[in-house]
Structures are given as C-alpha cells and as structure tokens.
Design an enzyme around this catalytic site. Structure first.
Site, PDB file in Angstrom:
ATOM      1  N   TYR A  86     -38.632   3.965 -14.406  1.00 39.32           N
ATOM      2  CA  TYR A  86     -37.662   5.045 -14.646  1.00 39.32           C
ATOM      3  C   TYR A  86     -38.218   6.367 -14.127  1.00 39.32           C
ATOM      4  O   TYR A  86     -37.507   7.181 -13.566  1.00 39.32           O
ATOM      5  CB  TYR A  86     -37.360   5.170 -16.153  1.00 39.32           C
ATOM      6  CG  TYR A  86     -36.214   6.111 -16.423  1.00 39.32           C
ATOM      7  CD1 TYR A  86     -34.907   5.630 -16.506  1.00 39.32           C
ATOM      8  CD2 TYR A  86     -36.417   7.482 -16.571  1.00 39.32           C
ATOM      9  CE1 TYR A  86     -33.840   6.478 -16.718  1.00 39.32           C
ATOM     10  CE2 TYR A  86     -35.357   8.346 -16.789  1.00 39.32           C
ATOM     11  CZ  TYR A  86     -34.066   7.843 -16.865  1.00 39.32           C
ATOM     12  OH  TYR A  86     -33.017   8.691 -17.072  1.00 39.32           O
ATOM     13  N   THR A 139     -14.726  16.773   4.157  1.00 35.64           N
ATOM     14  CA  THR A 139     -13.766  16.688   3.034  1.00 35.64           C
ATOM     15  C   THR A 139     -14.427  16.917   1.663  1.00 35.64           C
ATOM     16  O   THR A 139     -13.958  17.732   0.871  1.00 35.64           O
ATOM     17  CB  THR A 139     -13.087  15.301   3.021  1.00 35.64           C
ATOM     18  OG1 THR A 139     -14.108  14.304   3.118  1.00 35.64           O
ATOM     19  CG2 THR A 139     -12.133  15.142   4.197  1.00 35.64           C
ATOM     20  N   LYS A 272     -25.544   7.444   5.621  1.00 40.49           N
ATOM     21  CA  LYS A 272     -25.345   7.608   7.056  1.00 40.49           C
ATOM     22  C   LYS A 272     -26.683   7.743   7.781  1.00 40.49           C
ATOM     23  O   LYS A 272     -26.966   7.055   8.727  1.00 40.49           O
ATOM     24  CB  LYS A 272     -24.498   8.860   7.327  1.00 40.49           C
ATOM     25  CG  LYS A 272     -23.087   8.746   6.795  1.00 40.49           C
ATOM     26  CD  LYS A 272     -22.341  10.031   6.895  1.00 40.49           C
ATOM     27  CE  LYS A 272     -21.486  10.066   8.125  1.00 40.49           C
ATOM     28  NZ  LYS A 272     -20.175   9.453   7.971  1.00 40.49           N
ATOM     29  N   ARG A 395      -8.148  11.036  10.111  1.00 42.70           N
ATOM     30  CA  ARG A 395      -8.859  12.309   9.980  1.00 42.70           C
ATOM     31  C   ARG A 395      -7.914  13.390  10.503  1.00 42.70           C
ATOM     32  O   ARG A 395      -8.008  13.864  11.620  1.00 42.70           O
ATOM     33  CB  ARG A 395     -10.170  12.302  10.774  1.00 42.70           C
ATOM     34  CG  ARG A 395     -11.192  11.297  10.278  1.00 42.70           C
ATOM     35  CD  ARG A 395     -12.009  11.711   9.077  1.00 42.70           C
ATOM     36  NE  ARG A 395     -11.367  11.670   7.776  1.00 42.70           N
ATOM     37  CZ  ARG A 395     -12.046  11.615   6.629  1.00 42.70           C
ATOM     38  NH1 ARG A 395     -13.350  11.565   6.618  1.00 42.70           N
ATOM     39  NH2 ARG A 395     -11.419  11.620   5.477  1.00 42.70           N
ATOM     40  N   PHE A 461      -6.467  11.371   0.477  1.00 45.04           N
ATOM     41  CA  PHE A 461      -6.530  10.308   1.488  1.00 45.04           C
ATOM     42  C   PHE A 461      -7.201   9.040   0.971  1.00 45.04           C
ATOM     43  O   PHE A 461      -6.974   7.955   1.487  1.00 45.04           O
ATOM     44  CB  PHE A 461      -7.255  10.807   2.751  1.00 45.04           C
ATOM     45  CG  PHE A 461      -8.664  11.241   2.494  1.00 45.04           C
ATOM     46  CD1 PHE A 461      -8.937  12.538   2.097  1.00 45.04           C
ATOM     47  CD2 PHE A 461      -9.720  10.356   2.624  1.00 45.04           C
ATOM     48  CE1 PHE A 461     -10.246  12.943   1.844  1.00 45.04           C
ATOM     49  CE2 PHE A 461     -11.029  10.753   2.383  1.00 45.04           C
ATOM     50  CZ  PHE A 461     -11.286  12.052   1.986  1.00 45.04           C
TER      51      PHE A 461
END
Ligand code: F0G
Length: 488
Positions: A86, A139, A272, A395, A461
C-alpha cells in the site's frame, strides 16, 4: 533502355516510403467482421454513438490509442515482479527513477489516469474567474477547468485550422496573441499557461521547441507558470527531431528533457504515453509539489500507487524508458503518415501533415451537404462504422458543449478520428480501412444527419444517444449490398 545480354535491364528504385515495423508480433487476438446488416443494428442500439458499441461488433477498433497501444515484452515481464504494498513500494521507486531519467523531474504524483491529473491540477490552481491560455483544449481538460470556475483561451495560429497544410507545427501557441491576452486579462487572473504536446483535437499536431522556448520567455516576463500536457510527448519530440531544422539529428531523449525543463509542471495520461495504465504529475518545485500532494490520497490513493495497481506502476516505469526509443515512438506516426498520404491521393479530405495518434478525416468537406447542426462528424463516424466495421471517434460539435442559452457551440473542426494505436494494426488492415473509406467517399451523398435523443450535461459524447434524421442508414446498407454482393 540499356540492354544486358540482349535483355532490357529494368532500373530498380528502392521504395523509401514503406512504414516498416521494428517489432514482431507474437501474441495476437482474433477479430471478426460482422455483416453490414448486423453493423446497422449494432450502431442503432448504440444510439449512433460509437462509444456505446460492444467490441464483439467491431472489426478494427480505431476509437483511441488510450490504453490500447501494444505493450512490449519488457513491460509485461516487469508486471510479474511488482512489489505490492500500500505504501513505500519499490516499484514506485523505479517509477521515480524513470521520471527523473526521461523527464528530468524529481517529484512524481501518480494518479489513475490523465484526467485525474487534470482534476488535481485544477483543484490546486483554478478558482472562480481563472483564465487559462493554451494552444488548444482537450475535452477532459476543459471540463475540469470549467467545473472549478475557470475559462480557457485557445491562442493558436490561423494555420492550425487549415485542414491541408504543410506547416510542420500547427500546435504552436501564437506568442503575440498570448502576450496581448495576458495584458488584457491581467497576469493575476492566469494561474498557468498550458501547452499540449501533439495537440489532440486539432489532429495530433505538434508544437516546435522554438515555440515552447518563446512561450517560456513570456511566462517568465509575467511571472506565470507553464504546464505541459505530455500525454503525446514522445511523438511531439519525434516530430521536433524530424521537422525542426535546429534539432534535426538530436535524440528524442535530449528533446524530451529540454521540453520538460521548460515546464513547471508536466502531467500525462500513461494510457497514451507509455501504453499502460495510470497517469502522473511531475515537477521539480518543492512548493508546487506540496500544493498538490495532499490531494492525491484524497482523490486517488496513497502517494506510491495513485489509484492503480502496482503492476501497472511497473509497466509505466518501463514504458517511460521506452518513450525515448525512436523505433518505438515513430511506429504510429509513420503509419498515420502513410494513411494520410494515401487518402489524400484519393482526394479524401484529411488533416495534413499527418500528426500523432491517428488519421483525421475532415467531415466538413466529406459530408458538406449535412448541416453542422446535425453533427457532421458524428454522422460520418456512424456511416463509416456501417460501411467498414471500423470504429472511429467523433471529434467535432458532438464533443463540444452548449452555451448559456442551450445552443450548440460549433466546433472549429469537424473530424472523424481514426486512431492508430502503437503496434496494433498491420499495413493490410490500414489498406482495408482506406479502401472502405474510399467507397464511402464515393457514396457520401447517402450520408445524412443525426440529432440527440439523450444528452448528458457534461462530456455528452461519451454516453449521449442520437438518432438519424431520416432513413439514410438503411439506404447506405442497400448501396453497400449492391456493390459488395455477399461479402461482409
Ligand atoms: N490530455 C490529452 C492530450 C489526452 O489526449 C487525454 C486523453 C487526456 C489528457 C486524458 O487522459 O484518458 O488518461 O484520462 N485522451 C484519450 C483520447 C482519451 O482518446 O484521445 P485519460
């Protein structure tokens, strides 16, 4: 023609434009392509929103590169030696070491994904009336700034909005606009300037290192902080070493270090940047670190795991080291460049030059007969799914919001994004995607508009549902059957 032993000698030209994969594929996942009739049914039950499709109905998933890039053998193997704890995990120490080596930052606050970093940065620095200048919003960034009472200003150059351009750095901030904005708004109302590497919503377009240096200078002049969204930083650095004269031939690593050195805070979505999970906020400033530190255990988890599993911390630590390997980083930009150039040859409007993340098709031109109020990009994304079984992402205006009077704020660009996650698709799959898009382009007049039937108040969206304004999807399926016969 020259003759050798009486035979005509063929002059051989080696092709230099084949986007070669510098990896081999050893684990694979099977795919299915369901018939066009099923695709129509599937998109209808998904409310003409590709986020709501199930993967069982998808052939090529080009929705995003987020969490879908292929991990390396080294990343996967590191996950087996994770030090689960932890607090105080040795795996976190490895992550700190990677961040120091790759980004040159000594503090790292791990979070569960990129938007969680945005939540913490916004909670720490945005208040009612704050103004954040940037190259372009993402966004989730916009939503977090707004929810904390702030507003944004997008200070790009006019070239950024040109679909077909040769400008290598459409993600630059216009320094003149920035200085004017600071003077008009008052530096005291600006908590930070934000630069997004490989600017996502305008087609994955990078900024130059020269531009970042200019923005840093302006920030220093007015005592402002510079925040770097580094979610696509490897690609931005790759474009710098390949497109910016002054840095040609330098390593991605040295450019990454320069970029991070110019920023007070570097945050990213590890989904990413490292093709794993998680995200992080990095800085060298004791003061900034202390201002954000207490928010991590409150919203994410303890400071050494940040809401993700320790296995994922290991994958992130290894993935960061791989971000400085040009062979790994360039794979997606090379495929995108190939796809963009092939589509352009066919006369299909795409954002040029090719950027990071994916190929961006211009719905404004593709479906010029559909009014912008009927969500051109969303209509194109649905039509393409029906035609190809390929899932793209809207987009454009559907990803935008409404103003105080409830009117749509029209997006400056209406794009269908076809993401090419790193090392996931083969070139023949890309060829298929191009071929089906070409068919759709020749049948584009069949595509009609969409309207909302269920509209969530934020980030609509993701879960909003729409319906076609008439029977156009059925007509598209009819045309498909006529041309493709029995095939899928
Ligand atoms: N910043 C940028 C530039 C991004 O592209 C993303 C995510 C985020 C922040 C948020 O990160 O998803 O980990 O919370 N982009 C994904 C996409 C979702 O599909 O473009 P996250």
């Amino acid at each position: 023609m020259e003759k050798i032993n009486g035979n005509a000698a063929v002059k051989f030209f080696a092709r230099k434009d084949i986007p070669l994969e510098m990896h081999k594929v050893r684990i694979v996942q099977s795919l299915k392509l369901v018939p066009v009739e099923r695709r129509l049914e599937a998109i209808r039950s998904a409310g003409f929103n590709t986020f709501l499709l199930g993967t069982e109905d998808i052939f090529l998933d080009m929705l995003t590169d987020s969490g879908t890039n292929a991990m390396s053998d080294n990343q996967i193997s590191k996950m087996f030696v994770a030090d689960d704890a932890y607090a105080g995990s040795q795996s976190f120490k490895k992550l700190e070491k990677s961040v120091l080596e790759v980004f040159g930052k000594k503090y790292i606050l791990p979070v569960h994904q990129g938007r969680a970093a945005e939540n913490i940065i916004s909670k720490a620095f945005i208040k009612e009336g704050s103004l954040v200048p940037m190259n372009y919003h993402f966004t989730t960034t916009l939503a977090h700034i707004q929810i904390n009472g702030g507003k944004i200003a997008e200070l790009f150059r006019s070239e950024a909005m040109k679909i077909k351009s040769t400008d290598p750095f459409k993600g630059n901030i216009d320094p003149e606009k920035l200085e004017k904005f600071i003077l008009e708004s008052g530096p005291e109302n600006i908590p930070f300037i934000r630069m997004e590497a490989s600017t996502n919503l305008i087609g994955g377009q990078p900024f130059s290192l020269k531009n970042m240096k200019e923005i840093r200078k302006i920030a220093d002049k007015y005592g402002l902080m510079l925040v770097l969204d580094a979610s696509l930083i490897g690609e931005n650095a790759y474009f710098i070493v390949n497109r910016e004269e002054e840095y040609k031939g330098q390593t991605i690593h040295s450019v990454l270090l320069s970029m991070c050195d110019l920023a007070d805070i570097v945050y990213f979505s590890a989904r990413k940047v490292t093709s794993s999970r998680g995200g992080a906020i990095c800085t060298n400033s004791d003061e900034l670190y202390n201002k954000m530190k207490h928010l991590v255990p409150l919203y994410e988890g303890f400071l050494t795991y940040g809401g993700i599993s320790i296995r994922e911390i290991e994958a992130m630590a290894q993935g960061l080291l791989e971000t400085i390997d040009e062979d790994i980083v360039k794979q997606s930009p090379l495929f995108i460049d190939y796809m963009v150039r092939e589509l352009d040859k066919l006369g299909i409007p795409v954002v040029m030059p090719g950027g990071a993340l994916g190929c961006h098709v211009d719905a404004t031109q593709f479906v010029a007969h559909v009014p912008q109020s009927q969500y051109q990009a969303a209509a194109l994304v649905s039509a393409y799914y029906i035609a190809a079984g390929v899932r793209g992402m809207e987009r454009g205006t559907m990803s935008s919001t409404r103003d105080e009077n409830g009117n749509d704020i029209f997006s400056e660009m209406e794009l269908m994004r076809l993401a090419l996650p790193r090392r996931v698709f083969t070139l023949s799959q890309v060829e298929y995607a191009i071929d089906r898009l070409n068919w759709l382009y020749h049948n584009r007049k069949l595509i009609g508009g969409l309207r909302f039937v269920e509209e969530p108040p934020v980030l609509r969206f993701f879960t909003g549902r729409l319906e076609p304004v008439n029977e156009w999807p059925e007509k598209l399926v009819e045309a498909f059957r006529k041309d493709f016969g029995e095939s899928l």
